[in-house]
Write a protein that holds these residues in place. Structure first.
Motif, short mmCIF file in Angstrom:
data_model
loop_
_atom_site.label_atom_id
_atom_site.label_comp_id
_atom_site.label_asym_id
_atom_site.label_seq_id
_atom_site.Cartn_x
_atom_site.Cartn_y
_atom_site.Cartn_z
N VAL A 1 1.00 -1.34 -0.13
CA VAL A 1 0.22 -0.20 0.08
C VAL A 1 1.11 1.29 0.31
O VAL A 1 1.88 1.66 1.10
CB VAL A 1 -1.12 0.00 1.31
N ASN A 2 1.06 1.82 -1.36
CA ASN A 2 1.27 3.01 -1.34
C ASN A 2 0.98 4.44 0.20
O ASN A 2 0.13 4.82 0.12
CB ASN A 2 1.49 3.74 -2.54
N PRO A 3 1.79 4.34 0.96
CA PRO A 3 1.15 5.25 1.78
C PRO A 3 1.09 6.65 1.24
O PRO A 3 0.05 7.36 2.46
CB PRO A 3 2.86 5.99 3.00
N GLN A 4 1.77 7.67 0.15
CA GLN A 4 1.05 8.65 0.04
C GLN A 4 -0.28 8.34 -0.82
O GLN A 4 -0.63 9.36 -0.81
CB GLN A 4 2.30 9.18 -0.82
N THR A 5 -0.80 7.14 -1.53
CA THR A 5 -1.88 7.81 -2.59
C THR A 5 -2.57 6.79 -1.28
O THR A 5 -4.33 6.96 -1.94
CB THR A 5 -1.40 7.61 -3.27
#
Length: 501
Positions: free
Chosen positions: A44-48
């Motif tokens: 899981v991309n923490p930014q998006t």
């Protein structure tokens, strides 16, 4: 020390050519993407907050991508156009003899009290002339030292250290700046599709680094290296060489004066274009960071070197008609042939890395590990520089090493808010410092041959013992200067800091 050198050389010789290395890595990415996709690996991309799934290159979609994108991957590789355009301009100035004349003037005319410092300034900034820096400056510095009664091998060592260990610092924008910026841009786009790293994004830091490295190098040569050489290789009758003083011709002197005048006119025209608030080279708010001006530096640099190359070439008679201009440019471009072949393999590797989402997956997981262990900030900076330094001993091609490291570390460190241009700044320190002690460097033997003109029985052990203090000094001084720069909170380039936010 001889055993260490032999081990480095033995390991290095086992490494395949960078073209083959990146071809193998591309194959590894293909197999690894298929395996991880089969296992359903994701992150899981923490930014998006978007879930990233690894995609298999051994799939109908993957095979279609690999077969239809080969040419596109190569043509759209960011460093390709940058380095060609820059080389056309710098190559013209080099082929008409301007670069070599500037180096001769800066060293041969230097006051004796500032001789070593001037050698370092010329050598560090001489990276703009690429290989010519080594081939011209090392014998020139040795000759000048010998002619004023100083140890010629100390002069050669200073020139070699400046050209090699200071390769990634300069007062000028170089081919390397364009090359590294392009590779960093491509790596950063694994996370941010709109990312752009300019060739000047490290300029404030690397330009100031020139004077720090030149000062540190001068102290080590004058206080450590030359006194040791006087003891171990004293100046005596065994030194047999012919000192050839090259006096500038009237045309060359006239050419340098006209180049200086052309430089002032060119800079004045740029200032007249950029200074008005309504300038099309400014951004919508009237600022310069970011702006079309910063994105135009490569063509502006190309134009500058074409202008001074024409001025000097016409004045000295190296350019007699219009046909000579493209001829000199093509000669310079032909020297890039090995780099272009390497770019083909690198571009495919990075494209596969990007399409398969392996880049994002590794970046996300790697950044999670860094955050969970608390290994961030200055300790991470030191560790990254040290890793780059060690790798550089075995892979002295800066472009190949950065193309290998950037797709992994640039996205990973971007996930913890490091600016990609700052990651490049860290790499520059490690990429330069150990160039002069690596037997894998093509100029390691070149430097030895030049030194053997003065001491025919000089061996590799003496060379490494002479250069090691310089390598360690440059690594420590440059790293310490980066820490000082960060503590002061200064930008390393226009609008660029350690953290992106």
């Amino acid at each position: 020390m001889q055993a260490v050198l032999s081990s480095i050389e033995r390991v290095g010789n086992k490494l395949p050519h960078p073209f083959i290395l990146f071809s193998i890595l591309a194959a590894v990415v293909i197999v690894l993407s298929a395996l991880l996709a089969f296992l359903g690996v994701s992150a899981v991309n923490p930014q998006t907050e978007a879930e990233v799934h690894v995609r298999s290159l051994i799939s109908p979609e993957g095979l279609e991508f690999m077969l239809t994108s080969v040419v596109r991957n190569f043509v759209n590789f960011p460093p390709l156009g940058l380095i060609l355009v820059v080389m056309f301009g710098i190559g013209l100035a080099d082929k008409v003899g301007l670069m070599s004349t500037l180096m001769q003037v800066s060293v041969a005319k230097a006051p004796s009290s500032l001789l070593t410092f001037c050698v370092f300034l010329a050598g560090i900034c001489g990276s703009i002339a690429s290989d010519a820096n080594y081939l011209i400056l090392i014998p020139l510095a040795a000759m000048v030292y010998y002619s004023v009664g100083r140890h010629p091998i100390a002069g050669a060592a200073a020139a070699y250290a400046a050209a090699g260990a200071g390769f990634d610092a300069s007062l000028f924008i170089t081919v390397g700046d364009a090359l590294f910026a392009g590779i960093t841009t491509d790596a950063a786009r694994l996370v941010d599709p709109d990312a752009y790293i300019s060739p000047v994004d490290n300029y404030y830091f690397v330009a100031c680094s020139v004077f720090v490295l030149a000062t540190a190098g001068t102290l080590v040569i004058d206080k450590v290296v030359e006194p040791r050489l006087q003891r171990t290789l004293p100046l005596d009758k065994d030194f047999t060489t012919t000192v050839d003083h090259h006096e500038l011709t009237t045309d060359e002197k006239r050419g340098l004066k006209r180049v200086g005048l052309a430089t002032l006119v060119y800079l004045a025209l740029i200032l007249l274009t950029v200074l008005p608030e309504a300038s099309p080279l400014r951004n919508e708010d009237g600022g310069l960071i970011p702006s079309p001006f910063l994105r135009s530096l490569v063509p502006l640099m190309f134009g500058y070197f074409v202008v001074i190359g024409l001025v000097y070439g016409i004045t000295t008679g190296k350019i007699k008609n219009s046909k000579d201009v493209p001829q000199h440019m093509s000669e310079a471009a032909s020297e890039l042939a090995p780099t272009l072949v390497l770019f083909f393999a690198i571009s495919q590797f990075i494209a596969y890395f990007k399409w398969s989402e392996l880049g994002q997956f590794i970046a996300i997981e790697g950044s999670n590990i860094l955050q969970s262990t608390g290994f961030t900030g200055l300790p991470l900076v030191f560790a990254f520089i040290l890793m780059s330094t060690v790798l550089n001993v075995f892979m002295t091609s800066g472009s190949a090493q950065w193309a290998l490291m950037a797709p992994v570390f640039v996205p990973m460190l971007m996930m913890i808010d490091f600016d990609p241009a700052f990651v490049l700044a860290m790499f520059r320190i490690g990429d330069s410092s150990t160039n002069i002690i690596s037997p894998m460097s093509p100029y390691f033997s070149v430097a030895l041959v030049y030194m053997q003109r003065y001491k025919p029985d000089m061996g590799l052990g003496t060379l490494i013992a002479t250069m090691l203090p310089m390598a360690v000094t440059f690594l420590l001084a440059w790293s310490a200067f980066l820490m000082f720069w960060l503590s002061m909170g200064w930008p390393i380039g226009p609008g660029i800091y350690m953290m992106a936010s």
